[in-house]
Motif scaffolding. Sequence first.
Motif, PDB file in Angstrom:
ATOM      1  N   ARG A 105       0.964  -1.370  -0.061  1.00 14.62           N
ATOM      2  CA  ARG A 105      -0.031  -0.123   0.113  1.00 14.62           C
ATOM      3  C   ARG A 105       0.740   1.377   0.181  1.00 14.62           C
ATOM      4  O   ARG A 105       0.571   2.262  -0.728  1.00 14.62           O
ATOM      5  N   LEU A 106       2.020   0.988   0.776  1.00 15.47           N
ATOM      6  CA  LEU A 106       2.751   2.266   0.661  1.00 15.47           C
ATOM      7  C   LEU A 106       3.414   2.705  -0.657  1.00 15.47           C
ATOM      8  O   LEU A 106       3.364   3.767  -1.198  1.00 15.47           O
ATOM      9  N   PHE A 107       3.614   1.611  -1.361  1.00 12.36           N
ATOM     10  CA  PHE A 107       4.191   1.988  -2.989  1.00 12.36           C
ATOM     11  C   PHE A 107       3.028   2.316  -3.631  1.00 12.36           C
ATOM     12  O   PHE A 107       3.260   3.007  -4.745  1.00 12.36           O
ATOM     13  N   ILE A 108       1.873   1.684  -3.475  1.00 15.55           N
ATOM     14  CA  ILE A 108       0.730   2.225  -4.270  1.00 15.55           C
ATOM     15  C   ILE A 108       0.536   3.799  -4.005  1.00 15.55           C
ATOM     16  O   ILE A 108       0.238   4.479  -4.879  1.00 15.55           O
ATOM     17  N   PHE A 109       0.577   4.044  -2.600  1.00 11.61           N
ATOM     18  CA  PHE A 109       0.566   5.601  -2.246  1.00 11.61           C
ATOM     19  C   PHE A 109       1.531   6.299  -3.145  1.00 11.61           C
ATOM     20  O   PHE A 109       1.428   7.473  -3.684  1.00 11.61           O
ATOM     21  N   TYR A 110       2.855   5.831  -3.348  1.00  8.78           N
ATOM     22  CA  TYR A 110       3.808   6.557  -4.023  1.00  8.78           C
ATOM     23  C   TYR A 110       3.475   6.733  -5.507  1.00  8.78           C
ATOM     24  O   TYR A 110       3.702   7.784  -6.024  1.00  8.78           O
ATOM     25  N   GLU A 111       2.722   5.633  -6.029  1.00  5.75           N
ATOM     26  CA  GLU A 111       2.362   5.614  -7.394  1.00  5.75           C
ATOM     27  C   GLU A 111       1.333   6.583  -7.657  1.00  5.75           C
ATOM     28  O   GLU A 111       1.331   7.223  -8.797  1.00  5.75           O
ATOM     29  N   VAL A 112       0.380   6.662  -6.536  1.00  8.20           N
ATOM     30  CA  VAL A 112      -0.906   7.790  -6.764  1.00  8.20           C
ATOM     31  C   VAL A 112      -0.010   9.135  -6.835  1.00  8.20           C
ATOM     32  O   VAL A 112      -0.403   9.919  -7.678  1.00  8.20           O
ATOM     33  N   LEU A 113       0.733   9.344  -5.908  1.00 13.44           N
ATOM     34  CA  LEU A 113       1.643  10.557  -5.673  1.00 13.44           C
ATOM     35  C   LEU A 113       2.461  10.946  -7.097  1.00 13.44           C
ATOM     36  O   LEU A 113       2.243  12.062  -7.573  1.00 13.44           O
ATOM     37  N   ARG A 114       2.797  10.158  -7.691  1.00  5.60           N
ATOM     38  CA  ARG A 114       3.638  10.095  -8.742  1.00  5.60           C
ATOM     39  C   ARG A 114       2.654  10.604 -10.171  1.00  5.60           C
ATOM     40  O   ARG A 114       2.901  11.486 -11.116  1.00  5.60           O
ATOM     41  N   ALA A 115       1.566   9.924 -10.250  1.00 12.66           N
ATOM     42  CA  ALA A 115       0.635  10.046 -11.231  1.00 12.66           C
ATOM     43  C   ALA A 115       0.137  11.505 -10.981  1.00 12.66           C
ATOM     44  O   ALA A 115      -0.237  12.057 -11.959  1.00 12.66           O
ATOM     45  N   GLY A 116      -0.353  11.936  -9.723  1.00 19.01           N
ATOM     46  CA  GLY A 116      -0.684  13.300  -9.655  1.00 19.01           C
ATOM     47  C   GLY A 116       0.477  14.196 -10.061  1.00 19.01           C
ATOM     48  O   GLY A 116      -0.053  15.371 -10.763  1.00 19.01           O
ATOM     49  N   PHE A 117       1.592  13.994  -9.769  1.00 18.81           N
ATOM     50  CA  PHE A 117       2.700  14.874 -10.286  1.00 18.81           C
ATOM     51  C   PHE A 117       2.635  14.884 -11.768  1.00 18.81           C
ATOM     52  O   PHE A 117       3.059  15.965 -12.438  1.00 18.81           O
ATOM     53  N   PHE A 118       2.472  13.787 -12.441  1.00 22.42           N
ATOM     54  CA  PHE A 118       2.506  13.695 -13.839  1.00 22.42           C
ATOM     55  C   PHE A 118       1.203  14.824 -14.401  1.00 22.42           C
ATOM     56  O   PHE A 118       1.778  15.231 -15.330  1.00 22.42           O
ATOM     57  N   LEU A 119       0.320  14.424 -13.932  1.00 23.99           N
ATOM     58  CA  LEU A 119      -0.890  15.130 -14.368  1.00 23.99           C
ATOM     59  C   LEU A 119      -0.748  16.758 -14.068  1.00 23.99           C
ATOM     60  O   LEU A 119      -1.117  17.493 -15.059  1.00 23.99           O
ATOM     61  N   ILE A 120      -0.164  17.088 -12.909  1.00 20.52           N
ATOM     62  CA  ILE A 120      -0.030  18.451 -12.625  1.00 20.52           C
ATOM     63  C   ILE A 120       1.014  18.930 -13.704  1.00 20.52           C
ATOM     64  O   ILE A 120       1.048  20.050 -13.881  1.00 20.52           O
ATOM     65  N   SER A 121       2.146  18.327 -13.864  1.00 13.76           N
ATOM     66  CA  SER A 121       3.251  18.846 -14.549  1.00 13.76           C
ATOM     67  C   SER A 121       2.915  19.010 -16.099  1.00 13.76           C
ATOM     68  O   SER A 121       3.709  19.623 -16.732  1.00 13.76           O
ATOM     69  N   LEU A 122       1.694  18.330 -16.438  1.00  9.18           N
ATOM     70  CA  LEU A 122       1.346  18.401 -18.047  1.00  9.18           C
ATOM     71  C   LEU A 122       0.863  20.154 -18.122  1.00  9.18           C
ATOM     72  O   LEU A 122       0.962  20.668 -19.122  1.00  9.18           O
ATOM     73  N   VAL A 123       0.569  20.989 -16.901  1.00 10.94           N
ATOM     74  CA  VAL A 123       0.163  22.194 -17.079  1.00 10.94           C
ATOM     75  C   VAL A 123       1.008  23.300 -16.238  1.00 10.94           C
ATOM     76  O   VAL A 123       1.403  24.270 -16.756  1.00 10.94           O
ATOM     77  N   TRP A 124       1.491  22.854 -15.037  1.00  7.52           N
ATOM     78  CA  TRP A 124       2.238  23.631 -14.228  1.00  7.52           C
ATOM     79  C   TRP A 124       3.541  22.876 -13.856  1.00  7.52           C
ATOM     80  O   TRP A 124       3.702  21.967 -13.831  1.00  7.52           O
ATOM     81  N   LYS A 125       4.348  23.707 -13.278  1.00  7.29           N
ATOM     82  CA  LYS A 125       5.660  23.242 -12.413  1.00  7.29           C
ATOM     83  C   LYS A 125       5.232  23.088 -11.155  1.00  7.29           C
ATOM     84  O   LYS A 125       4.378  23.870 -10.454  1.00  7.29           O
ATOM     85  N   ILE A 126       5.650  21.942 -10.633  1.00  3.87           N
ATOM     86  CA  ILE A 126       5.308  21.207  -9.158  1.00  3.87           C
ATOM     87  C   ILE A 126       6.502  21.404  -8.387  1.00  3.87           C
ATOM     88  O   ILE A 126       7.601  20.651  -9.059  1.00  3.87           O
TER      89      ILE A 126
END
Length: 135
Positions: A105-126
């Motif tokens: 579950r910890l690694f799934i959390f990391y993957e969700v975090l990375r997915a959020g970073f990916f989506l945000i980085s399409l528009v803004w710098k994070i």
Amino acid sequence: MILNSIALYVSRLLDPMWVMALVTMLGAYRMGLHNVALWRFFVIVATIMIAPPLVLRLRFAKEKRSSGWDIRDRAHRPKAIGVLLALGVVNVLVAWTFGNASLGRLFIFYEVLRAGFFLISLVWKISGHAAAIAL
């Protein structure tokens, strides 16, 4: 001058790669991995969680596309985070092989975090530093 040096030192110390690796190792220990299993997990984490981002970072720095984690060209950010997202899937699969649901579950959390970073980085710098410290 000295403030810049201190800021650089703090930035390197709180680097997302190191913070996430430390959180992962502490989490693995608290989730029941001890002795040989913990060391085996550490080697695997170093191989699939630390080495690929480090290689990517060094490559970008060599090609003058980044300074540390800061990728100047906005078009390159989603590509870099996309690579990390793909590697994260491997991390999740490996974490589950240890038979520890909390670690998975910890690694799934990391993957969700990375997915959020990916989506945000399409528009803004994070800020990766801010996200890693928020862990």
